[in-house]
Design a protein around this motif. Structure first.
Motif, PDB file in Angstrom:
ATOM      1  N   SER A 194       0.863  -1.107  -0.058  1.00  0.00           N
ATOM      2  CA  SER A 194      -0.042   0.125   0.078  1.00  0.00           C
ATOM      3  C   SER A 194       0.796   1.206  -0.054  1.00  0.00           C
ATOM      4  O   SER A 194       1.894   1.218   0.369  1.00  0.00           O
ATOM      5  CB  SER A 194      -0.857  -0.032   1.185  1.00  0.00           C
ATOM      6  N   PRO A 195       0.461   2.373  -0.133  1.00  0.00           N
ATOM      7  CA  PRO A 195       1.132   3.440  -0.687  1.00  0.00           C
ATOM      8  C   PRO A 195       1.689   4.114   0.880  1.00  0.00           C
ATOM      9  O   PRO A 195       2.803   4.404   1.255  1.00  0.00           O
ATOM     10  CB  PRO A 195       0.200   4.647  -0.806  1.00  0.00           C
ATOM     11  N   ARG A 196       0.913   3.799   1.969  1.00  0.00           N
ATOM     12  CA  ARG A 196       1.512   3.958   3.473  1.00  0.00           C
ATOM     13  C   ARG A 196       2.573   3.116   3.840  1.00  0.00           C
ATOM     14  O   ARG A 196       3.444   3.766   4.418  1.00  0.00           O
ATOM     15  CB  ARG A 196      -0.039   3.798   4.321  1.00  0.00           C
ATOM     16  N   ALA A 197       2.453   1.929   3.529  1.00  0.00           N
ATOM     17  CA  ALA A 197       3.290   0.963   3.924  1.00  0.00           C
ATOM     18  C   ALA A 197       4.846   1.142   3.088  1.00  0.00           C
ATOM     19  O   ALA A 197       5.665   0.774   3.612  1.00  0.00           O
ATOM     20  CB  ALA A 197       2.821  -0.577   3.874  1.00  0.00           C
ATOM     21  N   ALA A 198       4.550   1.357   1.761  1.00  0.00           N
ATOM     22  CA  ALA A 198       5.520   1.913   0.945  1.00  0.00           C
ATOM     23  C   ALA A 198       6.345   3.185   1.413  1.00  0.00           C
ATOM     24  O   ALA A 198       7.568   3.030   1.121  1.00  0.00           O
ATOM     25  CB  ALA A 198       5.050   1.660  -0.688  1.00  0.00           C
ATOM     26  N   ALA A 209       9.867   3.693  16.690  1.00  0.00           N
ATOM     27  CA  ALA A 209       8.929   2.767  15.761  1.00  0.00           C
ATOM     28  C   ALA A 209       8.785   1.635  16.487  1.00  0.00           C
ATOM     29  O   ALA A 209       7.761   1.039  16.116  1.00  0.00           O
ATOM     30  CB  ALA A 209       9.894   2.147  14.634  1.00  0.00           C
ATOM     31  N   ALA A 210       8.962   1.403  17.651  1.00  0.00           N
ATOM     32  CA  ALA A 210       8.546   0.522  18.536  1.00  0.00           C
ATOM     33  C   ALA A 210       7.137   0.283  19.085  1.00  0.00           C
ATOM     34  O   ALA A 210       6.741  -1.081  18.734  1.00  0.00           O
ATOM     35  CB  ALA A 210       9.132   0.772  20.072  1.00  0.00           C
ATOM     36  N   ARG A 211       6.563   1.180  19.014  1.00  0.00           N
ATOM     37  CA  ARG A 211       4.803   0.849  19.265  1.00  0.00           C
ATOM     38  C   ARG A 211       4.289   0.270  17.952  1.00  0.00           C
ATOM     39  O   ARG A 211       3.604  -0.780  17.999  1.00  0.00           O
ATOM     40  CB  ARG A 211       4.227   1.891  19.510  1.00  0.00           C
ATOM     41  N   LEU A 212       4.652   0.868  16.761  1.00  0.00           N
ATOM     42  CA  LEU A 212       4.335   0.434  15.361  1.00  0.00           C
ATOM     43  C   LEU A 212       4.615  -1.185  15.339  1.00  0.00           C
ATOM     44  O   LEU A 212       3.891  -1.994  14.805  1.00  0.00           O
ATOM     45  CB  LEU A 212       4.856   1.351  14.201  1.00  0.00           C
ATOM     46  N   VAL A 213       6.034  -1.340  15.614  1.00  0.00           N
ATOM     47  CA  VAL A 213       6.293  -2.821  15.229  1.00  0.00           C
ATOM     48  C   VAL A 213       5.699  -3.842  16.100  1.00  0.00           C
ATOM     49  O   VAL A 213       5.237  -4.795  15.754  1.00  0.00           O
ATOM     50  CB  VAL A 213       7.933  -2.925  15.378  1.00  0.00           C
ATOM     51  N   GLU A 214       5.511  -3.295  17.637  1.00  0.00           N
ATOM     52  CA  GLU A 214       4.773  -4.179  18.371  1.00  0.00           C
ATOM     53  C   GLU A 214       3.295  -4.289  18.086  1.00  0.00           C
ATOM     54  O   GLU A 214       2.704  -5.534  18.035  1.00  0.00           O
ATOM     55  CB  GLU A 214       4.848  -3.603  19.819  1.00  0.00           C
ATOM     56  N   ALA A 215       2.643  -3.440  17.532  1.00  0.00           N
ATOM     57  CA  ALA A 215       1.290  -3.510  17.106  1.00  0.00           C
ATOM     58  C   ALA A 215       1.113  -4.366  15.928  1.00  0.00           C
ATOM     59  O   ALA A 215       0.232  -5.143  15.847  1.00  0.00           O
ATOM     60  CB  ALA A 215       0.632  -2.011  16.912  1.00  0.00           C
ATOM     61  N   GLY A 216       2.341  -4.473  15.072  1.00  0.00           N
ATOM     62  CA  GLY A 216       2.313  -5.280  13.761  1.00  0.00           C
ATOM     63  C   GLY A 216       2.297  -6.683  14.464  1.00  0.00           C
ATOM     64  O   GLY A 216       1.673  -7.717  13.560  1.00  0.00           O
ATOM     65  N   ARG A 217       3.140  -6.803  15.464  1.00  0.00           N
ATOM     66  CA  ARG A 217       3.363  -8.248  15.820  1.00  0.00           C
ATOM     67  C   ARG A 217       2.222  -8.893  16.311  1.00  0.00           C
ATOM     68  O   ARG A 217       1.789 -10.040  16.102  1.00  0.00           O
ATOM     69  CB  ARG A 217       4.542  -8.407  16.648  1.00  0.00           C
ATOM     70  N   THR A 218       1.498  -7.906  17.068  1.00  0.00           N
ATOM     71  CA  THR A 218       0.272  -8.191  17.812  1.00  0.00           C
ATOM     72  C   THR A 218      -0.847  -8.804  16.744  1.00  0.00           C
ATOM     73  O   THR A 218      -1.664  -9.838  16.705  1.00  0.00           O
ATOM     74  CB  THR A 218      -0.284  -7.345  18.620  1.00  0.00           C
ATOM     75  N   LEU A 236       2.770  -2.232   9.697  1.00  0.00           N
ATOM     76  CA  LEU A 236       1.502  -1.549   9.042  1.00  0.00           C
ATOM     77  C   LEU A 236       0.797  -2.543   8.018  1.00  0.00           C
ATOM     78  O   LEU A 236      -0.416  -2.392   8.064  1.00  0.00           O
ATOM     79  CB  LEU A 236       2.121  -0.141   8.261  1.00  0.00           C
ATOM     80  N   SER A 237       1.555  -3.145   7.128  1.00  0.00           N
ATOM     81  CA  SER A 237       0.897  -4.258   6.346  1.00  0.00           C
ATOM     82  C   SER A 237       0.093  -5.085   7.009  1.00  0.00           C
ATOM     83  O   SER A 237      -1.030  -5.462   6.580  1.00  0.00           O
ATOM     84  CB  SER A 237       1.973  -4.974   5.340  1.00  0.00           C
ATOM     85  N   ALA A 238       0.424  -5.585   8.289  1.00  0.00           N
ATOM     86  CA  ALA A 238      -0.336  -6.574   8.862  1.00  0.00           C
ATOM     87  C   ALA A 238      -1.581  -5.879   9.329  1.00  0.00           C
ATOM     88  O   ALA A 238      -2.571  -6.579   9.434  1.00  0.00           O
ATOM     89  CB  ALA A 238       0.448  -7.090  10.186  1.00  0.00           C
TER      90      ALA A 238
END
Length: 407
Positions: free
Chosen positions: A27-31, A60-69, A262-264
Motif C-alpha cells: 500500500s502507499p502508506r506501507a511503501a 518505531a517500537a509501538r508500531l512494530v509491536e502492534a504489527g506483531r500483535t 503496517l501491512s499486517a
C-alpha cells in the motif's frame, strides 16, 4: 541519473500489471515507510537496565509491536518473530535452530517436486543430514516413503516448504502422519507462497500436536515488504529461535519491519476478502485460458486452489512462452516463465493472481489477460499494445487498501 531512473517511472506510478506469483504490491502508506528515516536506524529494544543504546529507532517500537500483535491474531499464534530480513533469512534461522537441537536428520521437500532449491544445501551447512520428501500434484507430502528406512528418533526437524503448487498443500495431514510414525521433532511449515491465503482464511492454518512453527517471506500472497516472519505457540521453539538468532541475524532492517507491521494492521481489515478474491481470480484466469484452448495444469482437472496458474509448453503455438512474455512486457504487463516446473517438462507459464487481486482485478480482468496470452501465443502480435494496459487497468475496481481506515 535521470535516464537511469526513467525506466522505473511507470512502475512508480503503479500503472504496470504484474502476474509474477512471488511478488505483490505494498500500500502507499506501507511503501512510504521504506523510504523513511527508519531505513537508517537500529532498534533492538531496551537492555536489562531499561537503557536503549539506539534511541533514534525506538520511535518505531509501538508500531512494530502492534504489527506483531496483528500477526499473532491473524495466525492464532502466541509468539511472532519479525526479525528475519527475507524468507531465506527465516529459513536459515529455523534450520540452524533445528540443527542445534542435536545431530540428526532434517526432512525437507525436494526441489524437483516443488520445494525450494536451497533447503537441502542449507541443512548441510548448519550440520544436519538432509532427507528429501516428495510432494505430489494433489498437495500430499510422501512422508511414508521418506521414513520407510529411517529411525524416526534420529529426526531432529522437518521443514515443509513448497514454492511451486497449484493446489493447497496438505500441511496438517503431513504433520499428523509424521506424529503417527513416531516423529516427535519440531515441524516447520514454510508457507512463503501461501502465507496470505492462510492468514486470510482461504487455506487452512497448519495445526498439529507437538512442536510446530510456520511462516516465511512476507511479499508473495501476503502483501508486505521483502521481510520474513516466524510464528509459533510452542515455548520451546520460540526459545530455540531466540538462542540461535544472534548468530544468523544482526540488523533486521527497521524500516522494512515497520512497513511489515503496517501491512499486517491493514491486512486485518481486508485479508479475508483479499484471500477469497485471489482464489476467485485464479479460477477465472484458469477457466478463461482453458476456454481459449490454452491448457492449464491442475490435478484433478479444473481444480485450482492457489494463487498460481500453470500452463505447460505447447509446440503447436507459434510463439514460445518467453516470446509471449516479451510481447506483453512491452505493454507493461509482466508474466512469469519458469524453465523447470514440476511435471511440465520445459519452459512454462507460472502466473500469479495475488497482486492483481489486491489491486481490484475482476473476472473481466482475467478474461482480458487470457485473450492476450492466447492471441500472442498463436502469432497475433497486434493483439497487445499500450492501449491493452489501459483497457486491462480499466477493468479493475479499487485497491483493497482504499477501504482501510487511516485513524
Amino acid at each position: 541519473m535521470q535516464t537511469l531512473l526513467s525506466d522505473l517511472s511507470e512502475a512508480e506510478r503503479g500503472s504496470i500489471v504484474n502476474l509474477t506469483p512471488s511478488e505483490n504490491r505494498l500500500s502507499p502508506r506501507a511503501a512510504a515507510l521504506l523510504g523513511s528515516d527508519l531505513a537508517n536506524r537500529y532498534h533492538f529494544g531496551s537492555d536489562s537496565n531499561g537503557t536503549d543504546e539506539f534511541p533514534a529507532g525506538a520511535r518505531a517500537a509501538r508500531l512494530v509491536e502492534a504489527g506483531r500483535t496483528a500477526l499473532a491474531e491473524l495466525s492464532q499464534s502466541q509468539f511472532v518473530n519479525t526479525r528475519p530480513v527475507s524468507g531465506m533469512s527465516a529459513m536459515h534461522l529455523v534450520l540452524y535452530a533445528m540443527a542445534r537441537r542435536g545431530p540428526g536428520m532434517i526432512l525437507y521437500v525436494e526441489e524437483a517436486s516443488g520445494g525450494h532449491y536451497a533447503t537441502g544445501e542449507i541443512i548441510k551447512m548448519v550440520g544436519g543430514i538432509p532427507v528429501p520428501i516428495r510432494y505430489d500434484e494433489y498437495g500430499v507430502f510422501d512422508v511414508r516413503s521418506a521414513l520407510s528406512s529411517l529411525d524416526p528418533r534420529l529426526v531432529v526437524g522437518v521443514y515443509l516448504d513448497v514454492q511451486n503448487t497449484v493446489v493447497e498443500p496438505r500441511y496438517t495431514e503431513a504433520t499428523k502422519e509424521l506424529r503417527s510414525r513416531g516423529v516427535d521433532a519440531w515441524v516447520h511449515v514454510d508457507c512463503s507462497h501461501t502465507l496470505g491465503l492462510i492468514l486470510g482464511g482461504a487455506h487452512s492454518r497448519p495445526a498439529v500436536d507437538g512442536p510446530l512453527s510456520f511462516g516465511g517471506s512476507t511479499h508473495k500472497t501476503f502483501p508486505g515488504p521483502h521481510k520474513g516472519c516466524i510464528m509459533t505457540s510452542d515455548g520451546g521453539v520460540n526459545k530455540d529461535l531466540g538462542a540461535a538468532q544472534p548468530y544468523i541475524l544482526s540488523s533486521h532492517h527497521l524500516a522494512a519491519e515497520a512497513s511489515l507491521a503496517l501491512s499486517a494492521l491493514e491486512f486485518q481489515c481486508y485479508g479475508v476478502e483479499y484471500a477469497a478474491r485471489v482464489l476467485d481470480c485464479s479460477r477465472s484466469l484458469a477457466s478463461a485460458l482453458d476456454v481459449r484452448g490454452v491448457a492449464v495444469e491442475s490435478a484433478p482437472p479444473g481444480c485450482v486452489e492457489s494463487h498460481q496458474v500453470w500452463v505447460g509448453p505447447d509446440a503447436s503455438f507459434a510463439n514460445s512462452w518467453f516470446e509471449v512474455a516479451d510481447v506483453l512486457a512491452s505493454a507493461g504487463i509482466f508474466l512469469n516463465v519458469q524453465r523447470s516446473l514440476p511435471r511440465l517438462g520445459g519452459p512454462s507459464l507460472r502466473l500469479g493472481t495475488a497482486e492483481m487481486a489486491l489491486l481490484g482485478a475482476t473476472a473481466e480482468s482475467m478474461t482480458i489477460v487470457a485473450d492476450m496470452i492466447s492471441s500472442v501465443s498463436r502469432g497475433d502480435l497486434g493483439a497487445v499494445s499500450m492501449d491493452s494496459l489501459k483497457r486491462l487497468r480499466g477493468s479493475f475496481g479499487a485497491p483493497l487498501w482504499d477501504g482501510v481506515p487511516v485513524e
